[in-house]
Enzyme design. Structure first.
Site, PDB file in Angstrom:
ATOM      1  N   TYR A  90       3.313 -54.273 -32.519  1.00  0.00           N
ATOM      2  CA  TYR A  90       4.252 -54.194 -30.438  1.00  0.00           C
ATOM      3  C   TYR A  90       3.698 -55.908 -29.555  1.00  0.00           C
ATOM      4  O   TYR A  90       4.096 -56.100 -28.854  1.00  0.00           O
ATOM      5  CB  TYR A  90       2.686 -52.953 -30.265  1.00  0.00           C
ATOM      6  CG  TYR A  90       3.129 -51.802 -30.130  1.00  0.00           C
ATOM      7  CD1 TYR A  90       3.959 -50.501 -30.078  1.00  0.00           C
ATOM      8  CD2 TYR A  90       1.980 -50.857 -31.177  1.00  0.00           C
ATOM      9  CE1 TYR A  90       4.557 -49.869 -30.429  1.00  0.00           C
ATOM     10  CE2 TYR A  90       2.856 -49.705 -31.769  1.00  0.00           C
ATOM     11  CZ  TYR A  90       3.522 -49.548 -30.967  1.00  0.00           C
ATOM     12  OH  TYR A  90       3.926 -47.733 -31.952  1.00  0.00           O
ATOM     13  N   PRO A 103       7.531 -44.293 -25.922  1.00  0.00           N
ATOM     14  CA  PRO A 103       8.646 -42.944 -26.423  1.00  0.00           C
ATOM     15  C   PRO A 103       7.735 -42.107 -24.830  1.00  0.00           C
ATOM     16  O   PRO A 103       7.261 -42.372 -24.195  1.00  0.00           O
ATOM     17  CB  PRO A 103       7.301 -42.399 -26.984  1.00  0.00           C
ATOM     18  CG  PRO A 103       6.235 -42.974 -27.124  1.00  0.00           C
ATOM     19  CD  PRO A 103       6.416 -44.140 -26.790  1.00  0.00           C
ATOM     20  N   HIS A 332       2.705 -47.014 -26.278  1.00  0.00           N
ATOM     21  CA  HIS A 332       2.584 -47.191 -26.910  1.00  0.00           C
ATOM     22  C   HIS A 332       1.767 -47.695 -28.253  1.00  0.00           C
ATOM     23  O   HIS A 332       1.038 -47.263 -29.100  1.00  0.00           O
ATOM     24  CB  HIS A 332       3.912 -46.939 -28.712  1.00  0.00           C
ATOM     25  CG  HIS A 332       3.839 -46.065 -29.542  1.00  0.00           C
ATOM     26  ND1 HIS A 332       3.009 -44.870 -29.771  1.00  0.00           N
ATOM     27  CD2 HIS A 332       4.995 -44.870 -29.752  1.00  0.00           C
ATOM     28  CE1 HIS A 332       3.154 -44.170 -30.752  1.00  0.00           C
ATOM     29  NE2 HIS A 332       4.772 -44.623 -31.008  1.00  0.00           N
ATOM     30  N   SER A 448       1.189 -41.412 -40.974  1.00  0.00           N
ATOM     31  CA  SER A 448      -0.182 -41.294 -41.069  1.00  0.00           C
ATOM     32  C   SER A 448      -1.113 -41.681 -41.938  1.00  0.00           C
ATOM     33  O   SER A 448      -1.140 -41.305 -42.748  1.00  0.00           O
ATOM     34  CB  SER A 448      -1.408 -40.207 -40.148  1.00  0.00           C
ATOM     35  OG  SER A 448      -1.844 -40.003 -39.556  1.00  0.00           O
ATOM     36  N   SER A 548      11.389 -39.639 -36.861  1.00  0.00           N
ATOM     37  CA  SER A 548       9.655 -39.463 -36.907  1.00  0.00           C
ATOM     38  C   SER A 548      10.140 -38.007 -36.797  1.00  0.00           C
ATOM     39  O   SER A 548      10.191 -37.205 -35.185  1.00  0.00           O
ATOM     40  CB  SER A 548       9.284 -40.338 -35.537  1.00  0.00           C
ATOM     41  OG  SER A 548       7.679 -40.735 -35.789  1.00  0.00           O
ATOM     42  N   GLN A 549       8.968 -37.110 -37.408  1.00  0.00           N
ATOM     43  CA  GLN A 549       8.797 -36.122 -37.138  1.00  0.00           C
ATOM     44  C   GLN A 549       7.852 -35.424 -36.171  1.00  0.00           C
ATOM     45  O   GLN A 549       6.616 -36.019 -36.185  1.00  0.00           O
ATOM     46  CB  GLN A 549       8.417 -35.216 -37.784  1.00  0.00           C
ATOM     47  CG  GLN A 549       7.606 -33.229 -38.111  1.00  0.00           C
ATOM     48  CD  GLN A 549       7.540 -33.083 -39.620  1.00  0.00           C
ATOM     49  OE1 GLN A 549       7.725 -31.660 -39.565  1.00  0.00           O
ATOM     50  NE2 GLN A 549       6.981 -33.618 -40.405  1.00  0.00           N
TER      51      GLN A 549
END
Length: 649
Positions: A90, A103, A332, A448, A548-549
């Site tokens: 980032y 997002p 984010h 994660s 991404s889920q």
């Protein structure tokens, strides 16, 4: 993304100690790296890369030295990769935040009767925000626990504590994530954006006798005042929010110009310390559908619509449109998608389950007039605003988005096959991309690592050799292979995805490790090792397919932009009887088209269902384990380290 179960809080602080993120064995990472890339590059390039990797990892070589230094760093820090990752993912990125990094979560469409009705909704929403923040500040949020693989493992909660007390400050070469002390008296206000103007809504009033917190009716009264003030054209200020939509270096340069004046300095300080931003949008004039609502969340429609009615540096911006288009857009860097989902689901349930409380804490006569943020402008600042507006408009025109609901079946069908819905969808995405392009590419799916102290994410590299074998079976080799062979390849692909997921969530993925080795070399002022300048490494970090889920339990969905100019962003939300996809690309690329990708995805999902139906029984004894894999990957558009990018997510 992990599927969570909640446990009642055990006191003011979490009553567990999380382990440190491990440093994976060097040989394991190098072997996995070669395995991940072998089928994605030409044989000649692969052989060159293999020789470079072997040399890097040889006994007494550069790799062993850097590994030793990384282990020393791990001994001295709580999380050896956190700072490296945050900066690379980032803070070092120079692209504009809208589309490229931030997002959005799109709330259910609201049916407001009039402006007053939308303000009631906004006041109730902010009341929920304050209640949620109180739970964060007093540490009474239940601890998250993962289910599925490694069920019952407690997850790090620190990202929750950065939802409302952080701010991304632009820098010339690197941004700074500013973290305010939780419960600080400097954070007793929100910023309300209305008609491109910015107002201060104090949530705590310092009265003669004591301090009083505003109640919902008080907040509504203040919002009504703000709307009336915003309509006064004589006091209207320039649309300074546009500057935050620009590239990070351009915004940092503009900010330096602004802060030369004390009025601008004071206004910026107030914004940078607020709890959140509430954007009260006028009707957009667009036909309201899933895709148009998602676009308005991501970029506001540009300066001609709501794009200037934002402050993109603030992690939580809540958008309430008079036409019922509502949601949130997030900076984010402080937190991942699971935290955004948990917060927004809490708010949606609060909105529907908690009746509005119209009592007052303060009499109307005691409520002060909200302050309008003032700005001093010059011809130079006006030119900066104009340039920012033009660049935002170009980004708006370039974004190609398609929000699509696949209604043939949902995750329940996939579960009945004893397959992980997430792994199954990842394989379907590979099939769709191959159909469109005749090849597979480096793919990103966030994993994660919140099982570890200050854990954020690593990458699941979904473009496996097993996935390639399956997609070829469904395309190039379709006529020559039996259904049983195709089914075997599908199970191989799903199990490969499952195994990589487990590797990544247990802290043994390759992306963070390679990043750490690269950054250690830079800290040692070494010439950059050849492994990191090699063409294959560059290609491995150009994520043409970024996925991404982000599953939700209420009616809302997440979206984000591509991370490279010739790539796709694909966020998906598996529900029981349907699958929701938000696919983005750029019109400027001749290699991509969101509608074409969606069509290929639909076709592949139907063909995979038909193949499963033809199969009498699972083709792998590992099938039951695979059905849990998707419960361990992190969602919401988390982005990964990128080396050469023109983009950054």
């Amino acid at each position: 993304m992990p599927i969570l179960e909640r446990e009642p809080p055990k006191g003011r602080r979490e009553s567990y100690v999380l382990p440190k993120v491990p440093v994976p064995p060097l040989k394991q990472t190098l072997d996995m790296y070669l395995s991940c890339m072998k089928h994605l590059v030409k044989e000649e390039q692969y052989q060159k890369t293999k020789a470079i990797v072997v040399k890097f990892g040889e006994p007494g070589g550069t790799g062993e030295l850097l590994q030793k230094k990384l282990l020393e760093r791990s001994d001295k820090t709580y999380n050896w990769v956190y700072d490296y990752w945050l900066e690379d993912m980032y803070l070092n990125q120079r692209l504009a935040l809208p589309v490229n990094s931030n997002p959005a979560m799109v709330f259910p469409k609201q049916n407001f009767k009039d402006r007053k009705d939308s303000l009631r909704f906004a006041a109730h929403l902010i009341t929920g925000v304050l209640e949620y923040k109180e739970r964060i500040d007093t540490r009474v949020l239940p601890v998250d626990f993962a289910r599925g693989q490694l069920a019952g493992t407690p997850l790090c909660m620190k990202q929750y504590y950065r939802l409302f007390n952080t701010y991304r400050l632009p820098g010339h070469k690197r941004d700074t994530l500013v973290i305010h002390k939780p419960g600080s008296t400097e954070q007793e206000h929100i910023i309300v954006a209305c008609k491109n103007q910015f107002f201060v809504l104090d949530l705590v009033l310092d009265l003669v006798v004591n301090k009083k917190k505003l109640k919902e009716m008080d907040i509504l009264t203040q919002l009504e005042k703000i709307v009336k003030m915003a309509e006064n054209s004589e006091e209207r200020q320039p649309p300074f929010g546009l500057l935050t939509s620009d590239g990070r270096t351009e915004w940092a340069q503009a900010r330096e110009v602004l802060i030369k004046d004390s009025v601008n300095r004071e206004s910026l300080a107030v914004v940078e310390k607020c709890l959140c931003v509430l954007c009260l949008d006028d009707p957009s004039g667009m036909e309201v559908g899933d895709t148009s609502r998602a676009l308005l969340m991501l970029h506001g429609g540009g300066h001609e619509k709501m794009g200037a009615n934002r402050w993109y540096d603030k992690p939580m911006q809540f958008i309430v449109g008079e036409d019922g288009v509502c949601g949130t857009v997030c900076e984010h860097s402080p937190f991942e998608g699971i935290v955004l989902v948990a917060c927004t689901e809490y708010l949606m349930k609060f909105m529907t389950g908690s009746p509005s409380k119209m009592g007052r804490a303060i009499s109307v006569s005691e409520l002060p007039t909200p302050a309008r943020l003032l700005w001093k402008t010059t011809p130079h600042i006006q030119s900066l605003l104009k340039a920012s507006a033009e660049r935002l408009q170009r980004l708006v025109r370039d974004l190609d988005m398609d929000v699509h609901k696949f209604e043939v079946y949902g995750k329940e069908f996939i579960k009945k096959q004893k397959m992980s819905p997430d792994a199954y969808i990842q394989v379907a995405l590979q099939l769709a991309f191959y159909r469109c392009n005749g090849r597979l590419v480096s793919t990103y799916e966030s994993a994660s690592i919140r099982r570890f102290h200050e854990g954020r994410v690593d990458n699941i590299r979904s473009a496996t050799s097993e996935a390639l074998a399956f997609v070829k079976a469904m395309t190039d080799e379709k006529a020559s292979l039996s259904d049983s062979e195709k089914m075997k390849r599908l199970w191989d692909a799903i199990n490969a995805q499952t195994n990589y997921t487990i590797t990544a969530i247990t802290g043994l993925g390759i992306d963070n490790h390679l990043l750490g080795l690269r950054e250690i070399a830079q800290e040692l002022k070494m010439e950059r090792p050849q492994i990191f300048t090699d063409e294959t490494y560059v290609a491995s970090n150009q994520f043409i397919l970024s996925t991404s889920q982000v599953p939700t339990t209420v009616e809302m969905f997440c979206c984000y932009g591509p991370v490279v100019p010739n790539g796709y962003g694909c966020c998906y939300n598996p529900q029981s009887d349907h699958l929701l996809f938000s696919v983005t690309s750029f019109h400027g690329s001749t290699e991509t088209c969101s509608a074409v990708f969606i069509k290929a995805l639909d076709e592949g999902l139907v063909e995979m269902r038909d193949l499963c139906r033809k199969s009498n029984k699972p083709q792998s004894s590992a099938a039951p384990a695979a059905s849990k894999a998707g419960e361990n990957n992190q969602g919401a558009g988390s982005k990964l380290p990128s080396i050469l990018q023109k983009t950054g997510k």
